[in-house]
Design a protein around this motif. Sequence first.
Motif, PDB file in Angstrom:
ATOM      1  N   ARG A  34      -4.690  -9.630   0.576  1.00 15.86           N
ATOM      2  CA  ARG A  34      -4.403  -8.464  -0.261  1.00 15.86           C
ATOM      3  C   ARG A  34      -5.581  -8.200  -1.189  1.00 15.86           C
ATOM      4  NH1 ARG A  34      -0.055  -5.513  -2.419  1.00 15.86           N
ATOM      5  NH2 ARG A  34      -0.372  -4.866  -4.575  1.00 15.86           N
ATOM      6  N   MET A  35      -6.052  -6.981  -1.162  1.00 14.20           N
ATOM      7  CA  MET A  35      -7.135  -6.595  -2.062  1.00 14.20           C
ATOM      8  C   MET A  35      -6.575  -6.188  -3.417  1.00 14.20           C
ATOM      9  SD  MET A  35      -9.699  -4.356   0.367  1.00 14.20           S
ATOM     10  CE  MET A  35     -10.854  -4.128  -0.999  1.00 14.20           C
ATOM     11  N   GLU A  36      -7.289  -6.569  -4.462  1.00 12.16           N
ATOM     12  CA  GLU A  36      -6.931  -6.190  -5.817  1.00 12.16           C
ATOM     13  C   GLU A  36      -7.970  -5.208  -6.351  1.00 12.16           C
ATOM     14  OE1 GLU A  36      -4.148  -6.981  -7.098  1.00 12.16           O
ATOM     15  OE2 GLU A  36      -3.551  -8.463  -5.577  1.00 12.16           O
ATOM     16  N   PRO A  37      -7.623  -4.406  -7.360  1.00 10.54           N
ATOM     17  CA  PRO A  37      -8.592  -3.461  -7.917  1.00 10.54           C
ATOM     18  C   PRO A  37      -9.897  -4.169  -8.309  1.00 10.54           C
ATOM     19  CG  PRO A  37      -6.425  -2.987  -8.777  1.00 10.54           C
ATOM     20  CD  PRO A  37      -6.287  -4.264  -7.994  1.00 10.54           C
ATOM     21  N   GLY A  38     -11.002  -3.577  -7.900  1.00 10.40           N
ATOM     22  CA  GLY A  38     -12.301  -4.166  -8.191  1.00 10.40           C
ATOM     23  C   GLY A  38     -12.861  -5.009  -7.064  1.00 10.40           C
ATOM     24  N   GLN A  39     -12.072  -5.253  -6.017  1.00  6.88           N
ATOM     25  CA  GLN A  39     -12.571  -5.991  -4.862  1.00  6.88           C
ATOM     26  C   GLN A  39     -13.116  -5.026  -3.814  1.00  6.88           C
ATOM     27  OE1 GLN A  39      -9.395  -8.530  -3.460  1.00  6.88           O
ATOM     28  NE2 GLN A  39     -10.049 -10.197  -4.778  1.00  6.88           N
ATOM     29  N   GLN A  60     -18.650  -1.243   7.400  1.00  6.44           N
ATOM     30  CA  GLN A  60     -17.779  -0.429   6.565  1.00  6.44           C
ATOM     31  C   GLN A  60     -17.509  -1.156   5.253  1.00  6.44           C
ATOM     32  OE1 GLN A  60     -14.087   1.937   7.878  1.00  6.44           O
ATOM     33  NE2 GLN A  60     -13.213   0.014   7.194  1.00  6.44           N
ATOM     34  N   PHE A  61     -17.496  -0.406   4.154  1.00 13.76           N
ATOM     35  CA  PHE A  61     -17.141  -0.953   2.845  1.00 13.76           C
ATOM     36  C   PHE A  61     -15.816  -0.342   2.414  1.00 13.76           C
ATOM     37  CE2 PHE A  61     -21.958  -1.024   1.823  1.00 13.76           C
ATOM     38  CZ  PHE A  61     -22.122  -2.145   2.601  1.00 13.76           C
ATOM     39  N   VAL A  62     -14.893  -1.169   2.001  1.00 14.49           N
ATOM     40  CA  VAL A  62     -13.596  -0.715   1.501  1.00 14.49           C
ATOM     41  C   VAL A  62     -13.436  -1.235   0.091  1.00 14.49           C
ATOM     42  CG1 VAL A  62     -11.117  -0.669   1.857  1.00 14.49           C
ATOM     43  CG2 VAL A  62     -12.641  -0.816   3.829  1.00 14.49           C
ATOM     44  N   HIS A  63     -13.398  -0.334  -0.886  1.00 11.87           N
ATOM     45  CA  HIS A  63     -13.348  -0.696  -2.296  1.00 11.87           C
ATOM     46  C   HIS A  63     -11.977  -0.330  -2.849  1.00 11.87           C
ATOM     47  CE1 HIS A  63     -14.694   0.363  -6.644  1.00 11.87           C
ATOM     48  NE2 HIS A  63     -14.285  -0.899  -6.583  1.00 11.87           N
ATOM     49  N   CYS A  64     -11.250  -1.312  -3.333  1.00 12.25           N
ATOM     50  CA  CYS A  64      -9.895  -1.077  -3.850  1.00 12.25           C
ATOM     51  C   CYS A  64      -9.972  -0.552  -5.276  1.00 12.25           C
ATOM     52  CB  CYS A  64      -9.083  -2.374  -3.804  1.00 12.25           C
ATOM     53  SG  CYS A  64      -7.379  -2.184  -4.379  1.00 12.25           S
ATOM     54  N   LEU A  65      -9.413   0.656  -5.479  1.00 10.21           N
ATOM     55  CA  LEU A  65      -9.346   1.238  -6.815  1.00 10.21           C
ATOM     56  C   LEU A  65      -7.986   1.019  -7.461  1.00 10.21           C
ATOM     57  CD1 LEU A  65     -11.088   4.676  -6.146  1.00 10.21           C
ATOM     58  CD2 LEU A  65     -12.109   2.580  -7.016  1.00 10.21           C
ATOM     59  N   CYS A  66      -6.939   1.121  -6.627  1.00  7.54           N
ATOM     60  CA  CYS A  66      -5.582   0.989  -7.136  1.00  7.54           C
ATOM     61  C   CYS A  66      -4.731   0.347  -6.057  1.00  7.54           C
ATOM     62  CB  CYS A  66      -5.032   2.367  -7.514  1.00  7.54           C
ATOM     63  SG  CYS A  66      -3.319   2.352  -8.078  1.00  7.54           S
ATOM     64  N   ALA A  67      -4.165  -0.803  -6.352  1.00  3.92           N
ATOM     65  CA  ALA A  67      -3.366  -1.516  -5.356  1.00  3.92           C
ATOM     66  C   ALA A  67      -2.004  -0.855  -5.199  1.00  3.92           C
ATOM     67  CB  ALA A  67      -3.195  -2.976  -5.763  1.00  3.92           C
ATOM     68  N   ALA A  68      -1.492  -0.855  -3.990  1.00  4.23           N
ATOM     69  CA  ALA A  68      -0.176  -0.296  -3.718  1.00  4.23           C
ATOM     70  C   ALA A  68       0.903  -1.129  -4.396  1.00  4.23           C
ATOM     71  CB  ALA A  68       0.066  -0.263  -2.206  1.00  4.23           C
ATOM     72  N   MET A  69       1.969  -0.468  -4.809  1.00  2.00           N
ATOM     73  CA  MET A  69       3.081  -1.188  -5.433  1.00  2.00           C
ATOM     74  C   MET A  69       3.764  -2.087  -4.415  1.00  2.00           C
ATOM     75  SD  MET A  69       3.017  -0.341  -8.567  1.00  2.00           S
ATOM     76  CE  MET A  69       4.606  -0.966  -9.102  1.00  2.00           C
ATOM     77  N   GLU A  70       3.873  -1.603  -3.193  1.00  2.00           N
ATOM     78  CA  GLU A  70       4.443  -2.399  -2.119  1.00  2.00           C
ATOM     79  C   GLU A  70       3.477  -2.394  -0.942  1.00  2.00           C
ATOM     80  OE1 GLU A  70       8.253  -0.989  -1.026  1.00  2.00           O
ATOM     81  OE2 GLU A  70       9.124  -1.198  -3.028  1.00  2.00           O
ATOM     82  N   GLY A  71       3.428  -3.489  -0.240  1.00  2.00           N
ATOM     83  CA  GLY A  71       2.506  -3.573   0.889  1.00  2.00           C
ATOM     84  C   GLY A  71       1.069  -3.652   0.396  1.00  2.00           C
ATOM     85  N   GLY A  72       0.170  -3.003   1.120  1.00  2.00           N
ATOM     86  CA  GLY A  72      -1.219  -3.002   0.721  1.00  2.00           C
ATOM     87  C   GLY A  72      -2.028  -4.151   1.294  1.00  2.00           C
ATOM     88  N   GLU A  73      -1.379  -5.034   2.086  1.00  2.00           N
ATOM     89  CA  GLU A  73      -2.132  -6.133   2.683  1.00  2.00           C
ATOM     90  C   GLU A  73      -3.102  -5.615   3.731  1.00  2.00           C
ATOM     91  OE1 GLU A  73       1.168  -6.150   2.485  1.00  2.00           O
ATOM     92  OE2 GLU A  73       1.638  -7.771   1.080  1.00  2.00           O
ATOM     93  N   SER A  74      -4.222  -6.286   3.832  1.00  2.00           N
ATOM     94  CA  SER A  74      -5.205  -5.978   4.858  1.00  2.00           C
ATOM     95  C   SER A  74      -5.105  -7.014   5.964  1.00  2.00           C
ATOM     96  CB  SER A  74      -6.614  -5.981   4.273  1.00  2.00           C
ATOM     97  OG  SER A  74      -6.782  -4.943   3.331  1.00  2.00           O
ATOM     98  N   GLN A  75      -5.313  -6.570   7.179  1.00  2.00           N
ATOM     99  CA  GLN A  75      -5.306  -7.452   8.345  1.00  2.00           C
ATOM    100  C   GLN A  75      -6.700  -7.452   8.973  1.00  2.00           C
ATOM    101  OE1 GLN A  75      -2.022  -5.201  10.240  1.00  2.00           O
ATOM    102  NE2 GLN A  75      -1.056  -7.201  10.550  1.00  2.00           N
ATOM    103  N   LEU A  76      -7.162  -8.614   9.372  1.00  2.00           N
ATOM    104  CA  LEU A  76      -8.451  -8.757  10.026  1.00  2.00           C
ATOM    105  C   LEU A  76      -8.292  -9.586  11.291  1.00  2.00           C
ATOM    106  CD1 LEU A  76     -10.742  -9.682   6.997  1.00  2.00           C
ATOM    107  CD2 LEU A  76     -10.776  -7.520   8.238  1.00  2.00           C
ATOM    108  N   VAL A  77      -9.022  -9.203  12.335  1.00  2.00           N
ATOM    109  CA  VAL A  77      -9.054  -9.958  13.583  1.00  2.00           C
ATOM    110  C   VAL A  77     -10.507 -10.013  14.050  1.00  2.00           C
ATOM    111  CG1 VAL A  77      -8.359 -10.002  16.007  1.00  2.00           C
ATOM    112  CG2 VAL A  77      -6.706  -9.328  14.257  1.00  2.00           C
ATOM    113  N   ASP A  78     -10.960 -11.196  14.443  1.00  2.00           N
ATOM    114  CA  ASP A  78     -12.292 -11.359  15.018  1.00  2.00           C
ATOM    115  C   ASP A  78     -12.225 -10.983  16.501  1.00  2.00           C
ATOM    116  OD1 ASP A  78     -14.691 -12.187  16.087  1.00  2.00           O
ATOM    117  OD2 ASP A  78     -14.772 -14.065  14.973  1.00  2.00           O
TER     118      ASP A  78
END
Length: 418
Positions: free
Chosen positions: A390-395, A274-292
């Motif tokens: 946290r993903m930023e726009p362009g990541q 899966q590809f997740v491309h950040c266009l606009c970061a949330a003003m609050e929250g927006g963190e991504s969580q990953l688990v192996d």
Amino acid sequence: MWMSTFARFATRALSRAMACQALRPHCRPGKNPGHLPSCLTSVQHRGLQSVVLASQHASHQVVSHVRSLDEERLLEVEWEDGGQSLYPFTWLRDNCQCPLCTLQSAQARELLMCDLDIHTGVDTVKVTNDNKVSVVWPDQHTSVFDPEWLKKRCFSSAARQSMREELFLNDRYYWGSNLNIPTIDFHKVLHDDKAMLDWLLALRRVGVVCLKGAPAELGQVARLSERIGYHRLTFYGHTWQVQDKDMANNLAYTSKKLSVHTDYPALMFPPGVQFVHCLCAAMEGGESQLVDGFHVTQQLQREDPEAFQALTSLVINFTDTGSDYCDFHLNSRHNIISTDNEGQVNRINWNNATRDSVLDLPLHQVQPFYRAVKVFTDMMDRPENVVLYRMEPGQCSCIRTLHILYAIIKKESCKTWI
């Protein structure tokens, strides 16, 4: 799709050369811990061409002697280096490489099973003047085999393991919260084959790679996916935006908290990447969580074998219903932890939101199932198992959804999968 193509030119020697500097991950059982390429900043090979040439040179094999073991119905090949390999008569006849039995332009078998004598013997065997193995069958059909072709297909445990690594690049790095996510430039991946290979190797071995510097506009995940494969149409279309919506047809389209999950277990064949491309970061929250997920299943098997056994043996239902690119109503059945015929974990299927209320289990297995799921999800929530970023726009985050569980705490992004 892309992995079958990629694995054929990414040689085992090359995959071993890709050592990373950025973390000390947990390795799969039997693998020594090591550093993983911070990927992508320090590469220790000299390009695809040199690797292929080196591999070809190293694979040169010389046959010193062949003989048929008629009682065992095996062909014995003695190699110049002193090793021996055994090949069943039936397998050799089934895999004759002559133009009558194999379509060379497609590397496809033409010999039909109905025409194969699975009890065949041999008439004569010999080493030809050009160092090939010749077998004449009782019907006088002749098969000739290259020594390199034979050696790679030896039935010994070591040779089979080597071939598995070459074909599927099964070497894995298991990680917890100490992961330093491998990062590479988006534009380099698009335009440089070496950078693309670095990216794919890291994605295969670590399960997640962050691409930086992509334009913060629609269409970038399509460009990235076209670099390695073709678009696969889904009930959400080829690509889609993940954002808060009224009357959401997916929990991901709300601002509600999601638990980490693999995507689309309601499909019979869930996506692998899966590809997740950040266009606009949330003003609050927006963190991504990953688990192996593979790392956590190791913990589960060690700490609670009963729960591990339940999740690898009990099959449960997943469902997904709605309307988007088209109307859809999906149903599937999966083990939450899938294993191969050797008992190795090869996939995680877990999405609490789409786990069906239909629980097709005998009554006496219901409570053990819930206990096992609770233990497993509690392990996934352990701080030492969770990477938070946290993903930023362009990541662009690239995630192997076979075993990486993922969630965005608040979502304003675009994603696609292939």
